[in-house]
Design a protein around this motif. Structure first.
Motif, mmCIF file in Angstrom:
data_model
loop_
_atom_site.group_PDB
_atom_site.id
_atom_site.type_symbol
_atom_site.label_atom_id
_atom_site.label_comp_id
_atom_site.label_asym_id
_atom_site.label_seq_id
_atom_site.Cartn_x
_atom_site.Cartn_y
_atom_site.Cartn_z
ATOM 1 N N HIS A 83 1.016 -1.236 0.106
ATOM 2 C CA HIS A 83 -0.028 -0.188 -0.080
ATOM 3 C C HIS A 83 0.884 1.246 0.156
ATOM 4 N N THR A 110 -5.885 -3.911 -0.069
ATOM 5 C CA THR A 110 -4.696 -3.360 0.714
ATOM 6 C C THR A 110 -4.733 -3.702 2.159
ATOM 7 N N PHE A 111 -3.661 -4.005 2.976
ATOM 8 C CA PHE A 111 -3.747 -4.303 4.369
ATOM 9 C C PHE A 111 -2.562 -3.484 4.893
ATOM 10 N N HIS A 112 -2.514 -3.259 5.988
ATOM 11 C CA HIS A 112 -1.247 -2.972 6.807
ATOM 12 C C HIS A 112 -0.638 -3.744 7.675
ATOM 13 N N GLU A 113 -1.170 -4.823 8.036
ATOM 14 C CA GLU A 113 -0.563 -5.996 8.738
ATOM 15 C C GLU A 113 -1.154 -7.069 8.153
ATOM 16 N N THR A 115 -2.433 -10.081 9.358
ATOM 17 C CA THR A 115 -3.327 -10.961 9.914
ATOM 18 C C THR A 115 -4.293 -11.515 9.311
ATOM 19 N N GLN A 116 -4.974 -12.525 9.832
ATOM 20 C CA GLN A 116 -5.779 -13.046 9.029
ATOM 21 C C GLN A 116 -7.409 -12.272 9.244
ATOM 22 N N ASN A 117 -7.537 -11.368 10.342
ATOM 23 C CA ASN A 117 -8.556 -10.472 10.245
ATOM 24 C C ASN A 117 -8.459 -9.289 9.489
ATOM 25 N N ALA A 118 -7.022 -8.882 9.401
ATOM 26 C CA ALA A 118 -6.847 -7.456 8.212
ATOM 27 C C ALA A 118 -7.012 -8.050 7.092
ATOM 28 N N ILE A 119 -6.701 -9.610 6.526
ATOM 29 C CA ILE A 119 -6.440 -9.930 5.186
ATOM 30 C C ILE A 119 -8.164 -10.060 4.967
ATOM 31 N N LYS A 121 -10.820 -8.537 6.021
ATOM 32 C CA LYS A 121 -11.384 -7.375 6.083
ATOM 33 C C LYS A 121 -10.888 -6.680 4.610
ATOM 34 N N SER A 122 -9.830 -6.696 4.038
ATOM 35 C CA SER A 122 -9.377 -6.458 2.903
ATOM 36 C C SER A 122 -10.423 -6.825 1.730
#
Length: 175
Positions: A83, A110-113, A115-119, A121-122
């Motif tokens: 990103h 895009t994601f800033h970390e 983690t499964q949650n961030a992925i 969510k993207s």
């Protein structure tokens, strides 16, 4: 659910994200930029609004072959490059190269970390490529090339052979 292809920049990210997403989604790495200006010529059409003339990098040839094979059967392609300006340009190049490989719909995530949650969510909120970031990277790359090709030979003659004018990132950002 149709076949999905996710493209990230690094193989380490590909493996980690692949574990989060499961076996049904193919994750591949672009290994960074797959296209660039040619190494042995200016690669910028100064008579046509400074249009860059991109070509596949040596490592990009092999990677693009694999990506195009995967893209041929994918229904959705998720461009999950970094990103930032460079990541956005890589996503743009990938879409340009892969868009005629099949009939897939492209998504920018895009994601800033990592983690499964961030992925996850993207994936729930995909977007499109930010053309302004692509244009910014392209302008920086063209300026790097123009300055490098114009100034470096002067340095060779007047300072020392092999000296480089370097990148003009600060100058480009200032402009």
């Amino acid at each position: 659910m149709g076949k999905k292809l996710v493209v990230v920049e690094s193989p380490t990210k590909a493996r980690t994200i692949g574990r989060f997403l499961g076996a049904g989604i193919q994750v591949q790495a672009s290994m960074g930029h797959v296209r660039d200006l040619p190494p042995k010529s200016l690669g910028v059409d100064v008579n046509n609004n400074f249009a860059p003339n991109y070509e596949l990098t040596p490592s990009g040839r092999k990677i693009v072959r694999s990506l195009r094979q995967a893209a041929a059967t994918a229904e959705d392609i998720y461009l999950a490059t970094d990103h930032d300006r460079e990541g956005e340009a890589i996503a743009w190049h990938l879409q340009e190269i892969l868009q005629d490989a099949g009939k897939a719909k492209f998504h920018r995530i895009t994601f800033h970390e990592i983690t499964q949650n961030a992925i996850l969510k993207s994936f729930a909120n995909p977007g499109v490529i930010a053309e302004d970031l692509v244009a910014a990277q392209q302008a920086r790359r063209v300026l790097d090339r123009l300055v490098g090709y114009q100034v470096s030979p002067l340095l060779w003659r007047h300072v020392k052979k092999g000296t480089s004018a370097g990148r003009v990132q600060s100058v480009a950002l200032r402009i």
